[in-house]
Design a protein around this motif. Structure first.
Motif, short mmCIF file in Angstrom:
data_model
loop_
_atom_site.label_atom_id
_atom_site.label_comp_id
_atom_site.label_asym_id
_atom_site.label_seq_id
_atom_site.Cartn_x
_atom_site.Cartn_y
_atom_site.Cartn_z
N MET A 96 32.79 63.63 9.81
CA MET A 96 33.87 62.64 9.91
C MET A 96 34.14 62.05 8.53
O MET A 96 33.21 61.63 7.83
N ASN A 97 35.44 62.01 8.12
CA ASN A 97 35.75 61.43 6.81
C ASN A 97 35.60 59.92 6.87
O ASN A 97 35.60 59.31 7.95
N PRO A 98 35.45 59.28 5.69
CA PRO A 98 35.15 57.84 5.67
C PRO A 98 36.17 56.97 6.40
O PRO A 98 35.80 56.05 7.12
N ILE A 99 37.47 57.25 6.22
CA ILE A 99 38.49 56.42 6.87
C ILE A 99 38.45 56.61 8.38
O ILE A 99 38.59 55.65 9.15
N ALA A 100 38.26 57.85 8.82
CA ALA A 100 38.15 58.10 10.26
C ALA A 100 36.97 57.34 10.85
O ALA A 100 37.05 56.81 11.96
N ASN A 101 35.88 57.28 10.10
CA ASN A 101 34.71 56.53 10.57
C ASN A 101 35.02 55.05 10.70
O ASN A 101 34.62 54.40 11.68
N VAL A 102 35.74 54.51 9.73
CA VAL A 102 36.11 53.09 9.79
C VAL A 102 37.02 52.84 10.99
O VAL A 102 36.82 51.89 11.76
N LEU A 103 38.03 53.68 11.16
CA LEU A 103 38.94 53.51 12.28
C LEU A 103 38.21 53.58 13.62
O LEU A 103 38.54 52.85 14.56
N GLU A 104 37.21 54.45 13.69
CA GLU A 104 36.44 54.58 14.93
C GLU A 104 35.76 53.27 15.29
O GLU A 104 35.62 52.93 16.48
N GLN A 105 35.37 52.49 14.27
CA GLN A 105 34.73 51.19 14.54
C GLN A 105 35.70 50.21 15.20
O GLN A 105 35.28 49.30 15.91
#
Length: 355
Positions: A1-10
């Motif tokens: 998972m790319n960093p921005i996708a990880n943030v959005l998942e939160q």
């Protein structure tokens, strides 16, 4: 998972994000979710305590939402609505120490980089005036000072002198003319902070970054709807907000215009903004605040020029730059505008007295 996708998942979002806007400070992305969302990485070099920043924002937007509902408005359009993470926080801190936040994108709006007409500028004034009015009863002592001495103009002059003395990037010898110009305005620097100190200028909840593009206008009616970019909301003087709006909105040139012949101060726009701003605030301003309105335009313009010049001397550490000497170009534009304002101060005072 790319960093921005990880943030959005939160924040419970699974969608693509693309860079958005042209802000100097934070990294901003528009998320193609339904509804669409703005995702931002908070610049922790500027905002040392992002949790305090978000605490201020959440308190102020909650107060605004209440007022908007009481006035029969639409809080989803007239103030920002922030998302919370799975842990219920209005921000997410990554393992690397980055702070991210998300809020709903306000659809069908426009924002202006330049006020093409006095009428547009008046709408910006009404939006900032309503912002002040709705927050008039907010307890200012609840807000943290997220950037210490942010609009303390004498302190900005002192920071410039420190930068000159250190000369980290070896640029001082090339800008002696600009340094001399800034020093010539030192006599005006303390007027607002002196008023706060002696009580003639009251502390209020202020936006502290009243650029044109920090107001969203309805795309169809061009009415000022929503004040955005609330990072610097904290205790201050409404003179800071008025002066900064003049600096950006009444200039005939962009903030980084390199052709200084294009940089003038538009008195018609000053009058339009002043009339609308005073109409929104009514009699809530003190006599000293009204008296200092024209001078605030000069003070904040010079202050911003001082900040751009200091950052250039320091090696461009604070503001994002997009070309070589960008901060120097910005400083020169502010200094040209300041010279125009200084000449027009008597006429500006007449306009204030008229309203």
């Amino acid at each position: 998972m790319n960093p921005i996708a990880n943030v959005l998942e939160q924040f419970g979002i699974d969608a693509a994000a693309l860079p958005h806007g042209n802000g100097h400070i934070n990294n901003t992305f528009l998320v193609d979710s339904k509804p669409r969302v703005i995702l931002q990485r908070i610049n922790t070099n500027v905002f040392k305590n992002p949790a305090e920043v978000m605490g201020n924002i959440m308190a102020v937007t909650a107060h605004l939402r209440k007022k908007i509902v009481e006035n029969g408005g639409d809080p989803q359009k007239e103030t920002l609505t922030f998302l919370t993470t799975k842990e219920g926080l209005p921000y997410y801190k990554t393992e690397e120490g980055d702070y991210w936040r998300a809020y709903y994108f306000v659809e069908d709006m426009i924002c202006l980089e330049v006020a093409k007409s006095p009428a547009d500028f008046a709408e910006v004034a009404r939006a900032f005036g309503r912002f002040q009015k709705m927050l008039a009863d907010f307890p200012v002592d609840r807000l943290a000072e997220t950037i210490a001495r942010f609009h303390d103009t004498p302190n900005r002059f002192a920071q410039l002198e420190e930068a000159i003395a250190a000369d980290r990037a070896g640029r001082v010898k090339t800008i002696e003319k600009e340094i001399a110009e800034v020093r010539g305005y030192a006599k005006y620097a303390s007027a607002i902070v002196d008023g706060i100190a002696d009580g003639t200028v009251p502390l209020r909840v202020t936006h502290n970054d009243t650029k044109l593009n920090n107001v969203l206008l309805d795309g169809k009616t061009r009415k000022g709807i929503c004040v955005i970019d609330l990072d610097t909301v904290m205790p201050g003087s409404l003179l800071y907000d008025f002066g900064d709006a003049m600096r950006t909105g009444a200039s005939t040139g962009a903030e980084d215009e390199t052709d200084l012949d294009k940089v003038q101060f538009d008195l018609a726009k000053f009058e339009a903004f002043t009339a609308a701003f005073l109409e929104e605030l009514g009699d809530s301003m003190t006599a000293r605040e009204r008296e200092l309105l024209p001078l605030s335009a000069l003070i904040i313009t010079v202050e911003q020029g001082t900040r751009f010049l200091a950052d250039y001397i320091n090696g461009d550490l604070y503001y994002h730059i997009h070309r070589e000497h960008h901060n120097l170009d910005r400083a020169r534009t502010q200094l040209k505008l300041a010279a125009e304002i200084e000449k027009l101060l008597p006429r500006m005072q007449e306009i204030v007295e008229k309203y």
